[in-house]
Design an enzyme around this catalytic site. Structure first.
Site, mmCIF file in Angstrom:
data_model
loop_
_atom_site.group_PDB
_atom_site.id
_atom_site.type_symbol
_atom_site.label_atom_id
_atom_site.label_comp_id
_atom_site.label_asym_id
_atom_site.label_seq_id
_atom_site.Cartn_x
_atom_site.Cartn_y
_atom_site.Cartn_z
ATOM 1 N N ASN A 299 0.839 -1.196 0.089
ATOM 2 C CA ASN A 299 -0.058 0.436 0.001
ATOM 3 C C ASN A 299 0.827 0.734 -0.099
ATOM 4 O O ASN A 299 1.842 1.795 1.371
ATOM 5 C CB ASN A 299 -0.433 0.225 1.444
ATOM 6 C CG ASN A 299 -1.621 1.062 0.974
ATOM 7 O OD1 ASN A 299 -3.108 1.036 1.934
ATOM 8 N ND2 ASN A 299 -2.426 1.700 0.489
ATOM 9 N N GLN B 248 -2.464 6.670 -0.454
ATOM 10 C CA GLN B 248 -2.629 7.233 0.965
ATOM 11 C C GLN B 248 -1.783 8.541 1.217
ATOM 12 O O GLN B 248 -0.328 8.101 1.348
ATOM 13 C CB GLN B 248 -3.083 7.371 2.466
ATOM 14 C CG GLN B 248 -4.883 7.247 2.277
ATOM 15 C CD GLN B 248 -5.328 5.492 1.297
ATOM 16 O OE1 GLN B 248 -3.923 4.697 0.976
ATOM 17 N NE2 GLN B 248 -6.154 5.578 0.104
ATOM 18 N N CYS C 93 -6.899 4.739 7.731
ATOM 19 C CA CYS C 93 -6.076 3.987 6.694
ATOM 20 C C CYS C 93 -5.041 3.179 7.675
ATOM 21 O O CYS C 93 -3.900 4.034 8.505
ATOM 22 C CB CYS C 93 -5.047 4.837 5.593
ATOM 23 S SG CYS C 93 -4.160 4.307 4.953
ATOM 24 N N GLY C 94 -4.828 2.112 8.049
ATOM 25 C CA GLY C 94 -4.334 1.400 8.245
ATOM 26 C C GLY C 94 -3.538 0.741 8.327
ATOM 27 O O GLY C 94 -1.901 1.061 8.981
ATOM 28 N N CYS D 224 -5.126 -3.026 1.596
ATOM 29 C CA CYS D 224 -5.684 -1.786 2.150
ATOM 30 C C CYS D 224 -6.272 -2.103 3.790
ATOM 31 O O CYS D 224 -6.659 -3.170 4.062
ATOM 32 C CB CYS D 224 -6.723 -1.127 1.475
ATOM 33 S SG CYS D 224 -7.924 -0.309 2.747
ATOM 34 N N GLY D 225 -5.579 -2.030 4.807
ATOM 35 C CA GLY D 225 -5.499 -1.959 6.105
ATOM 36 C C GLY D 225 -6.969 -2.283 6.896
ATOM 37 O O GLY D 225 -7.588 -2.675 7.100
#
Length: 301
Positions: free
Chosen positions: A15, A47, A76-77, A224-225
């Site tokens: 990511n 991100q 956003c993890g 995507c976390g």
């Protein structure tokens, strides 16, 4: 360049994350800067995690999150793990508390380098996700794509992890679906009044789920976390798995796995996984012009 700040190119399971240090400043990373950075292949991202001075006592920072299209993200993890790694390397601390639009996040770096982030509690109430139509049970809603008598995807589980998610359960490898074709249609479906993250999930065992995600505001993503968290919670909620699972992120570089536990004690969702530093540089948060550290004196991009 003038008016520049430090930033780092990092990733969480692939990511693509830009961590921008905005501490000591009153301005923000602009949508124009985000769009410009994403347009450059060298700084293309999923991100931006902009670290600001804390707004409330007891927190280490306020984190402002931007998608690659310049819009704001609530959570956003994978990006949060990158922030933890960057600040841990700078300060020597191992435990952090961050404030975001989605609420307070607590995180810890472990001795093996993995990072756990408490992503808070899941939300299942239809108008809090939010959905445009009322559903008493959001573990399975009426929504499909494809022929009415033979839909390609149907009956997703929907919920919020600070941002809206729709999990479509599939019986074959998520990589075999044309998610780049279906993703934009589902992200912007009228059902999702604030758009949604779209995940395809294949349950391989009571402790293992394989996923692929179309991310709201970012498109196809390597990982995507928050979607991994939403998948794990939805799998447990629908009886497909237990409350602790490994998420095999199909599109992530190997080993693309996260451990997600939905705690019975307080209903919080804890995500554990890696973060990776790639390179650092300086960036203008207004325009997006940047240089790499090893390119000092080179022409700004």
């Amino acid at each position: 360049m003038s008016n520049t700040v430090e930033f780092a190119r990092m990733n969480g399971l692939g990511n693509k994350i830009l961590v921008v240090d905005m501490r000591g400043r009153k301005d923000v990373v602009t949508p124009a800067a985000a769009i410009a950075l994403n347009a450059d292949p060298a700084t293309q991202f999923d991100q931006i995690m902009a670290i600001h001075d804390p707004k409330i006592e007891g927190t280490d920072a306020w984190i402002d999150i931007l998608n690659c299209d310049g819009t704001k993200a609530q959570a956003c993890g994978n990006g949060t793990r990158c922030v933890v790694q960057a600040l841990a390397a700078e300060t020597g601390k191992k435990v952090f508390t961050f404030q975001t639009v989605a609420g307070i996040l607590n995180a810890r770096e472990h001795e093996d380098g993995t990072i756990s982030v408490d992503m808070g509690t899941p939300v299942f109430v239809w108008d809090k996700i939010p959905l445009a139509e009322e559903f008493a049970d959001t573990s399975r809603i009426e929504l499909q794509i494809g022929p009415i008598d033979n839909p390609v995807l149907h009956s997703p589980s929907v919920m919020s992890m600070g941002n809206p998610h729709a999990i479509f359960w599939v019986d074959k490898d998520p990589m075999s679906f044309d998610l780049d074709r279906f993703g934009p249609l589902l992200e912007n479906h009228p059902m999702f009044s604030e758009r949604a993250n779209i995940t395809l999930a294949q349950v391989l065992s009571p402790t293992l789920v394989r996923t692929r995600t179309w991310e709201r505001g970012a498109g196809l993503t390597l990982a995507c976390g928050s979607a991994a968290c939403a998948t794990a919670v939805s799998a447990a909620r629908t009886g497909r798995t237990g409350r602790k699972v490994t998420i095999d992120v199909a599109s992530a570089p190997a080993p693309g796995k996260l451990t997600i536990e939905w705690l019975e004690s307080n209903d919080h969702v804890v995500m554990t996984g890696p973060a990776e530093w790639e390179w650092s540089g300086m960036v203008d948060p207004v325009t997006g012009l940047w240089t790499r550290d090893e390119e000092q004196g080179a022409q700004a991009r």
